[in-house]
Design an enzyme around this catalytic site. Sequence first.
Site, PDB file in Angstrom:
ATOM      1  N   HIS A  17       2.611   0.436  -2.264  1.00 13.24           N
ATOM      2  CA  HIS A  17       3.328   1.190  -3.302  1.00 13.24           C
ATOM      3  C   HIS A  17       4.193   2.275  -2.663  1.00 13.24           C
ATOM      4  O   HIS A  17       5.357   2.451  -3.039  1.00 13.24           O
ATOM      5  CB  HIS A  17       2.344   1.893  -4.254  1.00 13.24           C
ATOM      6  CG  HIS A  17       1.535   0.989  -5.117  1.00 13.24           C
ATOM      7  ND1 HIS A  17       0.168   1.128  -5.230  1.00 13.24           N
ATOM      8  CD2 HIS A  17       1.880  -0.050  -5.914  1.00 13.24           C
ATOM      9  CE1 HIS A  17      -0.281   0.212  -6.068  1.00 13.24           C
ATOM     10  NE2 HIS A  17       0.732  -0.519  -6.495  1.00 13.24           N
ATOM     11  N   LYS A  41      -7.136  -1.934 -20.108  1.00 11.03           N
ATOM     12  CA  LYS A  41      -7.723  -1.967 -18.758  1.00 11.03           C
ATOM     13  C   LYS A  41      -8.712  -0.824 -18.592  1.00 11.03           C
ATOM     14  O   LYS A  41      -8.596   0.217 -19.223  1.00 11.03           O
ATOM     15  CB  LYS A  41      -6.633  -1.845 -17.694  1.00 11.03           C
ATOM     16  CG  LYS A  41      -5.794  -3.093 -17.530  1.00 11.03           C
ATOM     17  CD  LYS A  41      -4.900  -2.964 -16.318  1.00 11.03           C
ATOM     18  CE  LYS A  41      -4.114  -4.238 -16.099  1.00 11.03           C
ATOM     19  NZ  LYS A  41      -3.270  -4.149 -14.896  1.00 11.03           N
ATOM     20  N   ARG A  90       5.186  -9.204  -3.819  1.00 11.50           N
ATOM     21  CA  ARG A  90       4.434  -9.613  -2.639  1.00 11.50           C
ATOM     22  C   ARG A  90       4.482 -11.119  -2.452  1.00 11.50           C
ATOM     23  O   ARG A  90       4.830 -11.623  -1.411  1.00 11.50           O
ATOM     24  CB  ARG A  90       2.970  -9.180  -2.753  1.00 11.50           C
ATOM     25  CG  ARG A  90       2.753  -7.703  -2.715  1.00 11.50           C
ATOM     26  CD  ARG A  90       1.328  -7.383  -3.051  1.00 11.50           C
ATOM     27  NE  ARG A  90       1.046  -7.927  -4.387  1.00 11.50           N
ATOM     28  CZ  ARG A  90       0.155  -7.454  -5.228  1.00 11.50           C
ATOM     29  NH1 ARG A  90      -0.590  -6.453  -4.877  1.00 11.50           N
ATOM     30  NH2 ARG A  90      -0.029  -7.982  -6.412  1.00 11.50           N
ATOM     31  N   SER A 128      -4.057  -2.935  -5.205  1.00 12.75           N
ATOM     32  CA  SER A 128      -5.062  -1.944  -5.593  1.00 12.75           C
ATOM     33  C   SER A 128      -6.423  -2.593  -5.779  1.00 12.75           C
ATOM     34  O   SER A 128      -7.449  -2.010  -5.431  1.00 12.75           O
ATOM     35  CB  SER A 128      -4.631  -1.234  -6.886  1.00 12.75           C
ATOM     36  OG  SER A 128      -3.478  -0.470  -6.668  1.00 12.75           O
TER      37      SER A 128
END
Length: 159
Positions: A17, A41, A90, A128
């Site tokens: 990040h 979440k 990614r 993460s």
Amino acid sequence: MNIAVYPGSFDPVTNGHLDIIKRGAKVFDKLIVAVLINPSKTPMFSVEERVEMLKEVTSDIENVEIDCFSGLLIEYLEKVNSKIIVKGLRMVSDFEYEFQMALINKKLNPEVETIFFMTSNKYGYLSSSIVKEVASFGGCLSDLVPDSVIKHIFKKLKK
């Protein structure tokens, strides 16, 4: 002024990040890193903690601002007078999801553009979720997250 918004959960902020933040800050006049408040979440860190960690690790980048938002990203962009979304990619799986999000954002506001930054080679595997898993087993987090974030993670895990 070109104001871009880099949205995400940043739970926790990783070196990947931070790489996107630094690169984005070189391209845009102002980069707002916006922590998404997502009630569906269950994050490791509160929104306030994530904002604080991001402020710590970006304090030396003058044109970066940290904020948080809930609801539609398009509405947040209007609020901060931006038409640019920054996203990091990614893997191919990231592209499929982010492409879909870029298309819906474009449908909601045709003036909005999504700019994709490809990950640096050394962060292609990093997320993460992986950081939290490594931390939960007591693994080494150096090179995964900024040093100040390591302290926050292990403090949180002790609770």
